[in-house]
Design a protein around this motif. Structure first.
Motif, mmCIF file in Angstrom:
data_model
loop_
_atom_site.group_PDB
_atom_site.id
_atom_site.type_symbol
_atom_site.label_atom_id
_atom_site.label_comp_id
_atom_site.label_asym_id
_atom_site.label_seq_id
_atom_site.Cartn_x
_atom_site.Cartn_y
_atom_site.Cartn_z
ATOM 1 N N GLY A 161 101.676 -31.576 7.599
ATOM 2 C CA GLY A 161 101.849 -32.355 6.388
ATOM 3 C C GLY A 161 102.887 -31.778 5.444
ATOM 4 O O GLY A 161 102.978 -30.563 5.276
ATOM 5 N N GLU B 278 103.514 -37.116 3.154
ATOM 6 C CA GLU B 278 102.554 -37.654 2.209
ATOM 7 C C GLU B 278 103.308 -38.563 1.245
ATOM 8 O O GLU B 278 104.187 -38.108 0.509
ATOM 9 C CB GLU B 278 101.838 -36.538 1.439
ATOM 10 C CG GLU B 278 100.803 -37.089 0.477
ATOM 11 C CD GLU B 278 99.904 -36.033 -0.129
ATOM 12 O OE1 GLU B 278 99.023 -36.403 -0.914
ATOM 13 O OE2 GLU B 278 100.075 -34.837 0.184
ATOM 14 N N HIS C 193 104.014 -40.377 -1.918
ATOM 15 C CA HIS C 193 103.554 -39.795 -3.174
ATOM 16 C C HIS C 193 104.571 -40.075 -4.281
ATOM 17 O O HIS C 193 105.770 -39.856 -4.091
ATOM 18 C CB HIS C 193 103.432 -38.276 -2.948
ATOM 19 C CG HIS C 193 102.755 -37.502 -4.012
ATOM 20 N ND1 HIS C 193 103.311 -37.296 -5.254
ATOM 21 C CD2 HIS C 193 101.577 -36.828 -4.013
ATOM 22 C CE1 HIS C 193 102.496 -36.542 -5.975
ATOM 23 N NE2 HIS C 193 101.442 -36.245 -5.259
ATOM 24 N N ASP D 124 96.893 -40.963 2.059
ATOM 25 C CA ASP D 124 96.071 -40.559 0.920
ATOM 26 C C ASP D 124 95.947 -41.753 -0.011
ATOM 27 O O ASP D 124 96.890 -42.082 -0.745
ATOM 28 C CB ASP D 124 96.709 -39.372 0.195
ATOM 29 C CG ASP D 124 95.874 -38.865 -0.976
ATOM 30 O OD1 ASP D 124 95.048 -39.627 -1.500
ATOM 31 O OD2 ASP D 124 96.072 -37.708 -1.382
#
Length: 351
Positions: free
Chosen positions: A136, A186, A188, A217
Motif C-alpha cells: 500500500g 490508497e 485519498h 478505504d
C-alpha cells in the motif's frame, strides 16, 4: 467465493516510545491479545522494520516474519504511504513534506524524490522476501493545488500532470511486477489519485499496468460524497487491499466538504472508530465477498474523538463479526432436479 482474511490492524497510528508500542515484538503481542490475526507494517518506522535491510536480506526478512509469527500473527502487507507521497510533490508543499524524508534529503527536492523512488523499489523486494502479495502507498500530487481552481486551469495542465506522474511511477510499477507484488494506491484527498476518475486517468497513462491496483478505504469517499459501494462495482478487479475505517459527514449551513479550515473534531467530515460513523460495512463486506476479494480486512484507526486503544479493542470483534463465511452451495440446491443438455432442450420445448 473466498473468505476475506482478518481481522488485522495497521500499526502506524499505534507505534510510540512507550511499551508495548515501542518495538515489533511487544506491539504484535498487544495486537494478538486484542484478537487480531494480522498486522500491516509501516516501512518508514524503524521500530518495526528496516526496509532497505528487508529488501537486501532474506535472512533479515525471515527474522521479521518470525517475530510476527511468534505472536500468533501474519504480516498482511507493508505500507510506504509517506515515501509514496514524496514521489511527486508540488513545490508549494516542499517544506511541509520534507519531514517525511530523512534529514539528509530535506531542502533538496530532487534528492528527496530519488530517495522516495528507491524506497518504493526496496518495498517491492522486501514484500517478495516476506512472501507478501500486495503493498500500500500514496501516489503523491503535482496537481492537487488546482483541484478547485481559481483562476481556471490552463488548457492541457491535467494532461501534462498525469503524464509526468505516470512517468515517475512506471519504473516503480515495473519493479513491483518483477517481484510479483501488486502496488495498491490508497485513493485519498491530497493525492492526484483521489477518486475514480483520477485513478482512471492515471491508469490510462501507465498503459493499464497490471500492478497499478487499489487500496480500498470507504472513509475517504464518505468525506467526498462519493458512492463507496458503486466504487466497488466499478473497480473490484483492481482492489487488492482494504482499510476498514469509518467516517461521518454532517454538513451544515456553515461548512461542508472543505471544513472551513477547522480541526478534525470541528469538521463536518471526520474519521471515526468502527461503528461510530456512517459507513455501511455490512454492504461493503457483502460486495467484496461477492466479488471474491481474497485479501485482508485491516483496521486503520484515525478517530477524531475516541482513544486509540479503545478503537483498537473494539475494531477486532467488529471486523470479525463482519467477515462473511462464504457459502459453497446455493440455498435452493435441495430442490435441484439435475440436468443435461438433452433435458435442458426438453425444458425449453426444443426436444
Amino acid at each position: 467465493m473466498t473468505n476475506i482474511q482478518g481481522p488485522a490492524i495497521f500499526l502506524a497510528q499505534f507505534l510510540g516510545d512507550q511499551p508495548p508500542f515501542n518495538n515489533l515484538k511487544s506491539i504484535c503481542e498487544w495486537a494478538a491479545g486484542l484478537g487480531y490475526v494480522g498486522v500491516q507494517l509501516p516501512t518508514w518506522d524503524s521500530r518495526v522494520i528496516d526496509l532497505q535491510k528487508a529488501a537486501g536480506s532474506k535472512t533479515y526478512a525471515d527474522e521479521i516474519k518470525g517475530i510476527v509469527n511468534g505472536a500468533g500473527l501474519q504480516i498482511t502487507e507493508l505500507s510506504s504511504h509517506l515515501q509514496g507521497q514524496l514521489v511527486a510533490v508540488h513545490p508549494a508543499y516542499d517544506d511541509l513534506f520534507d519531514g517525511f524524508a530523512p534529514e539528509a534529503y530535506r531542502g533538496n527536492a530532487k534528492a528527496r524524490t530519488e530517495w522516495a523512488v528507491q524506497q518504493l523499489k526496496y518495498a517491492a523486494k522486501a514484500s517478495q522476501n516476506l512472501g507478501l502479495k500486495a503493498h500500500g502507498t500514496f501516489s503523491g500530487a503535482l496537481l492537487w493545488h488546482t483541484v478547485y481552481p481559481w483562476p481556471q486551469r490552463p488548457a492541457g495542465l491535467v494532461e501534462t500532470g498525469f503524464t509526468e506522474l505516470a512517468g515517475r511511477w512506471l519504473p516503480i510499477l515495473n519493479t513491483f511486477d518483477e517481484n510479483g507484488i501488486d502496488l495498491c494506491y490508497e485513493i485519498h484527498p491530497g493525492e492526484d489519485l483521489h477518486d475514480g476518475i483520477s485513478y482512471e486517468m492515471f491508469l490510462e497513462k501507465v498503459n493499464n499496468h497490471p500492478r497499478a491496483c487499489l487500496l480500498y478505504d470507504p472513509s475517504h469517499f464518505v468525506l467526498q460524497c462519493l458512492n463507496y459501494l458503486d466504487y466497488i462495482d466499478n473497480y473490484h478487479e483492481r482492489i487488492r487491499m482494504f482499510h476498514v475505517k469509518d467516517a461521518e459527514f454532517n454538513p451544515s449551513g456553515r461548512q461542508g466538504v472543505y471544513g472551513g479550515y477547522q480541526g478534525w473534531v470541528q469538521r463536518a467530515g471526520r474519521f471515526r472508530s468502527l461503528g461510530d460513523g456512517q459507513v455501511d460495512f455490512k454492504s461493503v463486506f457483502s460486495k467484496l465477498a461477492a466479488y471474491n476479494y481474497a485479501g485482508w480486512a485491516v483496521l486503520e484507526w484515525e478517530c477524531a474523538i475516541k482513544h486509540p486503544e479503545t478503537g483498537a479493542a473494539e475494531g477486532a470483534p467488529f471486523i470479525k463479526d463482519h467477515i462473511i463465511r462464504v457459502t459453497e452451495k446455493a440455498f435452493d440446491d435441495f430442490a435441484g432436479t439435475g440436468s443435461d443438455e438433452k433435458f435442458n432442450r426438453k425444458v425449453l420445448g426444443l426436444a
